[in-house]
Scaffold this motif. Structure first.
Motif, PDB file in Angstrom:
ATOM      1  N   ALA A  36      -8.762  -5.126  -2.570  1.00 23.35           N
ATOM      2  CA  ALA A  36      -9.282  -4.174  -3.576  1.00 23.35           C
ATOM      3  C   ALA A  36     -10.109  -3.090  -2.894  1.00 23.35           C
ATOM      4  CB  ALA A  36     -10.113  -4.934  -4.609  1.00 23.35           C
ATOM      5  N   TYR A  38     -10.053   1.005  -0.727  1.00 23.76           N
ATOM      6  CA  TYR A  38      -9.930   2.441  -1.031  1.00 23.76           C
ATOM      7  C   TYR A  38      -8.521   2.826  -1.498  1.00 23.76           C
ATOM      8  CZ  TYR A  38      -9.110   7.335   0.124  1.00 23.76           C
ATOM      9  OH  TYR A  38      -8.709   8.643   0.082  1.00 23.76           O
ATOM     10  N   SER A  59      -8.179 -10.599  -4.039  1.00 27.75           N
ATOM     11  CA  SER A  59      -9.328 -10.146  -3.267  1.00 27.75           C
ATOM     12  C   SER A  59      -9.996 -11.353  -2.621  1.00 27.75           C
ATOM     13  CB  SER A  59     -10.317  -9.438  -4.204  1.00 27.75           C
ATOM     14  OG  SER A  59     -11.470  -9.041  -3.475  1.00 27.75           O
ATOM     15  N   ARG A  60     -10.641 -11.109  -1.466  1.00 35.39           N
ATOM     16  CA  ARG A  60     -11.418 -12.187  -0.828  1.00 35.39           C
ATOM     17  C   ARG A  60     -12.672 -12.450  -1.631  1.00 35.39           C
ATOM     18  NH1 ARG A  60     -12.785  -9.180   4.507  1.00 35.39           N
ATOM     19  NH2 ARG A  60     -13.228  -7.710   2.842  1.00 35.39           N
ATOM     20  N   LYS A  64     -15.898  -8.617  -6.620  1.00 35.13           N
ATOM     21  CA  LYS A  64     -15.363  -7.293  -6.306  1.00 35.13           C
ATOM     22  C   LYS A  64     -13.981  -7.111  -6.945  1.00 35.13           C
ATOM     23  CE  LYS A  64     -13.666  -4.887  -2.188  1.00 35.13           C
ATOM     24  NZ  LYS A  64     -13.256  -5.155  -0.807  1.00 35.13           N
ATOM     25  N   TYR A  80      -5.604 -13.799  -2.541  1.00 34.96           N
ATOM     26  CA  TYR A  80      -4.379 -13.060  -2.202  1.00 34.96           C
ATOM     27  C   TYR A  80      -3.141 -13.886  -2.582  1.00 34.96           C
ATOM     28  CZ  TYR A  80      -7.291 -10.022   0.845  1.00 34.96           C
ATOM     29  OH  TYR A  80      -8.219  -9.156   1.344  1.00 34.96           O
ATOM     30  N   HIS A  98      -4.539  -2.988   8.900  1.00 33.52           N
ATOM     31  CA  HIS A  98      -3.226  -3.160   9.555  1.00 33.52           C
ATOM     32  C   HIS A  98      -2.949  -4.581  10.061  1.00 33.52           C
ATOM     33  CE1 HIS A  98      -4.303   1.000   9.808  1.00 33.52           C
ATOM     34  NE2 HIS A  98      -4.593   1.059  11.077  1.00 33.52           N
ATOM     35  N   LYS A 119       0.759   1.757   5.281  1.00 29.34           N
ATOM     36  CA  LYS A 119       1.103   2.232   6.621  1.00 29.34           C
ATOM     37  C   LYS A 119      -0.037   1.935   7.587  1.00 29.34           C
ATOM     38  CE  LYS A 119      -1.964   5.506   6.414  1.00 29.34           C
ATOM     39  NZ  LYS A 119      -3.123   5.407   7.290  1.00 29.34           N
ATOM     40  N   TYR A 202       1.208   9.485  10.513  1.00 27.49           N
ATOM     41  CA  TYR A 202       1.777  10.576   9.683  1.00 27.49           C
ATOM     42  C   TYR A 202       2.529  11.603  10.534  1.00 27.49           C
ATOM     43  CZ  TYR A 202      -0.736   8.908   5.544  1.00 27.49           C
ATOM     44  OH  TYR A 202      -1.183   8.164   4.486  1.00 27.49           O
TER      45      TYR A 202
HETATM   46  N1  LIG Z   1      -1.442   5.770   2.195  1.00 27.37           N
HETATM   47  C1  LIG Z   1      -2.609   6.305   2.471  1.00 27.37           C
HETATM   48  O1  LIG Z   1      -2.875   7.491   2.226  1.00 27.37           O
HETATM   49  C2  LIG Z   1      -3.661   5.450   3.089  1.00 27.37           C
HETATM   50  C3  LIG Z   1      -4.955   5.878   3.082  1.00 27.37           C
HETATM   51  C4  LIG Z   1      -5.928   5.051   3.599  1.00 27.37           C
HETATM   52  C5  LIG Z   1      -5.545   3.849   4.155  1.00 27.37           C
HETATM   53  N2  LIG Z   1      -4.254   3.457   4.182  1.00 27.37           N
HETATM   54  C6  LIG Z   1      -3.866   2.170   4.783  1.00 27.37           C
HETATM   55  O2  LIG Z   1      -4.238   1.136   3.869  1.00 27.37           O
HETATM   56  C7  LIG Z   1      -4.791   0.027   4.566  1.00 27.37           C
HETATM   57  C8  LIG Z   1      -6.176  -0.227   4.017  1.00 27.37           C
HETATM   58  O3  LIG Z   1      -6.965   0.917   4.214  1.00 27.37           O
HETATM   59  P1  LIG Z   1      -8.198   1.269   3.250  1.00 27.37           P
HETATM   60  O4  LIG Z   1      -8.655   2.616   3.644  1.00 27.37           O
HETATM   61  O5  LIG Z   1      -7.852   1.036   1.834  1.00 27.37           O
HETATM   62  O6  LIG Z   1      -9.244   0.184   3.740  1.00 27.37           O
HETATM   63  P2  LIG Z   1     -10.465  -0.473   2.949  1.00 27.37           P
HETATM   64  O7  LIG Z   1     -11.028   0.464   1.946  1.00 27.37           O
HETATM   65  O8  LIG Z   1     -11.351  -1.051   3.976  1.00 27.37           O
HETATM   66  O9  LIG Z   1      -9.772  -1.633   2.126  1.00 27.37           O
HETATM   67  C9  LIG Z   1      -9.075  -2.673   2.737  1.00 27.37           C
HETATM   68  C10 LIG Z   1      -9.232  -3.937   1.894  1.00 27.37           C
HETATM   69  O10 LIG Z   1      -8.606  -4.989   2.614  1.00 27.37           O
HETATM   70  C11 LIG Z   1      -9.294  -6.216   2.383  1.00 27.37           C
HETATM   71  N3  LIG Z   1      -9.632  -6.885   3.654  1.00 27.37           N
HETATM   72  C12 LIG Z   1      -9.189  -8.066   4.051  1.00 27.37           C
HETATM   73  N4  LIG Z   1      -9.680  -8.430   5.220  1.00 27.37           N
HETATM   74  C13 LIG Z   1     -10.489  -7.424   5.598  1.00 27.37           C
HETATM   75  C14 LIG Z   1     -11.319  -7.224   6.742  1.00 27.37           C
HETATM   76  N5  LIG Z   1     -11.423  -8.126   7.724  1.00 27.37           N
HETATM   77  N6  LIG Z   1     -11.998  -6.073   6.814  1.00 27.37           N
HETATM   78  C15 LIG Z   1     -11.895  -5.162   5.839  1.00 27.37           C
HETATM   79  N7  LIG Z   1     -11.125  -5.316   4.729  1.00 27.37           N
HETATM   80  C16 LIG Z   1     -10.445  -6.455   4.609  1.00 27.37           C
HETATM   81  C17 LIG Z   1     -10.521  -5.859   1.558  1.00 27.37           C
HETATM   82  O11 LIG Z   1     -10.214  -6.181   0.207  1.00 27.37           O
HETATM   83  P3  LIG Z   1     -10.894  -7.441  -0.524  1.00 27.37           P
HETATM   84  O12 LIG Z   1     -12.305  -7.449  -0.070  1.00 27.37           O
HETATM   85  O13 LIG Z   1     -10.726  -7.110  -1.956  1.00 27.37           O
HETATM   86  O14 LIG Z   1     -10.143  -8.640  -0.090  1.00 27.37           O
HETATM   87  C18 LIG Z   1     -10.671  -4.366   1.694  1.00 27.37           C
HETATM   88  O15 LIG Z   1     -11.243  -3.780   0.550  1.00 27.37           O
HETATM   89  C19 LIG Z   1      -4.728   0.364   6.047  1.00 27.37           C
HETATM   90  O16 LIG Z   1      -3.590  -0.214   6.644  1.00 27.37           O
HETATM   91  C20 LIG Z   1      -4.608   1.882   6.069  1.00 27.37           C
HETATM   92  O17 LIG Z   1      -3.868   2.397   7.174  1.00 27.37           O
HETATM   93  C21 LIG Z   1      -3.325   4.230   3.650  1.00 27.37           C
END
Ligand SMILES: NC(=O)c1ccc[n+]([C@@H]2O[C@H](COP(=O)([O-])OP(=O)(O)OC[C@H]3O[C@@H](n4cnc5c(N)ncnc54)[C@H](OP(=O)(O)O)[C@@H]3O)[C@@H](O)[C@H]2O)c1
Length: 361
Positions: A36, A38, A59-60, A64, A80, A98, A119, A202
């Motif tokens: 859950a 960004y 979600s972990r 949240k 999950y 990733h 991605k 990208y």
């Molecule tokens: N398509 C796009 O435009 C775009 C933009 C940004 C990112 N992305 C991709 O999406 C993925 C996530 O990016 P994000 O920016 O959304 O990251 P983020 O805000 O940190 O969210 C990632 C989520 O993954 C979960 N998670 C599980 N293990 C984790 C750990 N050890 N550390 C941090 N988070 C963990 C958490 O959800 P819970 O706490 O709820 O479990 C966290 O909220 C990446 O692979 C990134 O490359 C894509």
């Protein structure tokens, strides 16, 4: 008749015909969102421009997860595994850092679900091959959420290239600069941090869409104290073209792309990977050298390569995915396994030359 009239007419005729169908017309899928964070929030919001719905979030942290569910009206919150294995879930969207993509994709495939993975699909080409093998064995659709490939302006660009009106591609440049120093998942080697995998994917995907796999790569970059790449810059050599890829998480500059053809140019000046305008320049010379006597270049700007103003653009990938699932496809023509593999192989080689080694590799 001006010398330029025939070309604008042909370019204009490319326009509307190649744009993707409205996302709201795609069939409906029930989604489980994993993580859950960004991008998951942006996806859940854009899903509202389609007939599909998020029916579960994993979600972990259940508190949240519940806040996320409340924001988007999602009825189920759990771990999950609980979220992705629910019988009412058709498709799983993996939106974690990733390094968790492979493990979670394999779980979702094992549960028989269609899977869309943020991605980069995986950290390296070897992991992608494992996911592909599992998907093919189970007969399910797995796609990388490279949303740009499903946007209208990318469809228009592909059609312009295929039309041949601008001639051969000789040079491609794609740059993604975004100051993200201090962001935990970008800094940590154990989360496969660094500019290349997050931002460079990208430009790499843009170049790969146009030119495929390169013959050779020459890369350089700088490592952070922790050993991930603050920047990765690479020259990709093709049989009849050259491409330059740049990714930087410590400096501010443009997020732009350009394609130089023998008879013209396509420019995506601003945030090329998001919904944006596309500028096409024809140099006015059908064949032979361009010189000072050539007439002014003809320029067409498609600034209305519009997306639904309610959405941010992720609704196009969601719609394309839903259409593919309902059609029984196991990969998408816009972004299948060969493009995912080519991009990861490019990034593996760039990382190797820049000197980024993740602790788990
Ligand atoms: N398509 C796009 O435009 C775009 C933009 C940004 C990112 N992305 C991709 O999406 C993925 C996530 O990016 P994000 O920016 O959304 O990251 P983020 O805000 O940190 O969210 C990632 C989520 O993954 C979960 N998670 C599980 N293990 C984790 C750990 N050890 N550390 C941090 N988070 C963990 C958490 O959800 P819970 O706490 O709820 O479990 C966290 O909220 C990446 O692979 C990134 O490359 C894509």
């Amino acid at each position: 008749m001006s010398a330029f009239e025939p070309l604008p007419a042909r370019l204009a005729s490319i326009g509307a015909a190649v744009l993707p169908d409205e996302p709201s017309t795609a069939p409906s899928l029930n989604w489980a969102i994993i993580g859950a964070g960004y991008i998951a929030g942006l996806f859940a919001a854009d899903l509202q421009c389609t007939q599909s719905a998020a029916v579960a979030v994993g979600s972990r942290d259940l508190t949240k997860g519940q806040a996320f569910a409340d924001q988007f009206g999602i009825p189920f919150v759990g771990s999950y595994e609980e979220a992705m294995s629910r019988p009412d879930v058709d498709a799983v969207y993996i939106a974690t850092p990733h390094t968790f993509h492979k493990e979670q994709a394999l779980l979702a495939i094992d549960a028989g679900k269609s899977v869309m993975i943020e991605k980069p699909l995986a950290v390296n080409a070897g992991e992608a091959a494992e996911i592909r093998a599992a998907a093919e064995a189970k007969g399910v659709l797995v796609m990388e959420a490279m949303w740009s490939r499903f946007l209208p302006h990318y469809a228009l660009l592909r059609a312009i290239v295929e039309s041949g009106e601008l001639g051969e591609i000789k040079y491609v440049r794609a740059e993604h600069f975004q100051t993200l120093r201090g962001t935990e998942r970008m800094e940590r080697p154990d989360l496969a941090g660094g500019a290349l995998l997050d931002l460079g994917v990208y430009p790499a995907s843009f170049i790969e869409m146009l030119l495929g796999a390169p013959k050779s790569i020459h890369a350089s970059g700088h490592l952070t104290e922790a050993g991930v790449d603050e920047d990765s810059i690479a020259v990709l050599d093709y049989p009849a073209a050259t491409a330059v890829l740049a990714a930087h998480m410590g400096a501010s500059s443009q997020v732009a792309a350009e394609v130089a053809f023998t008879r013209g140019q396509v420019v995506l000046e601003r945030q090329f990977y998001r919904p944006t305008e596309i500028k096409v320049v024809w140099n006015g010379v059908a064949d032979g050298p361009q010189n000072a006597d050539s007439a002014e270049p003809y320029t067409e700007v498609w600034s209305d390569v519009a997306v639904d103003p309610r959405g941010g653009g992720l609704e196009y990938e969601a719609a394309a995915f839903a259409r593919a699932v309902k059609a029984g496809l196991t990969e998408l023509p816009e972004h299948g396994w060969s493009s995912v593999t080519n991009v990861l192989e490019i990034m593996d080689e760039v990382r190797h030359q820049v000197g980024v080694v993740y602790p788990f590799e």
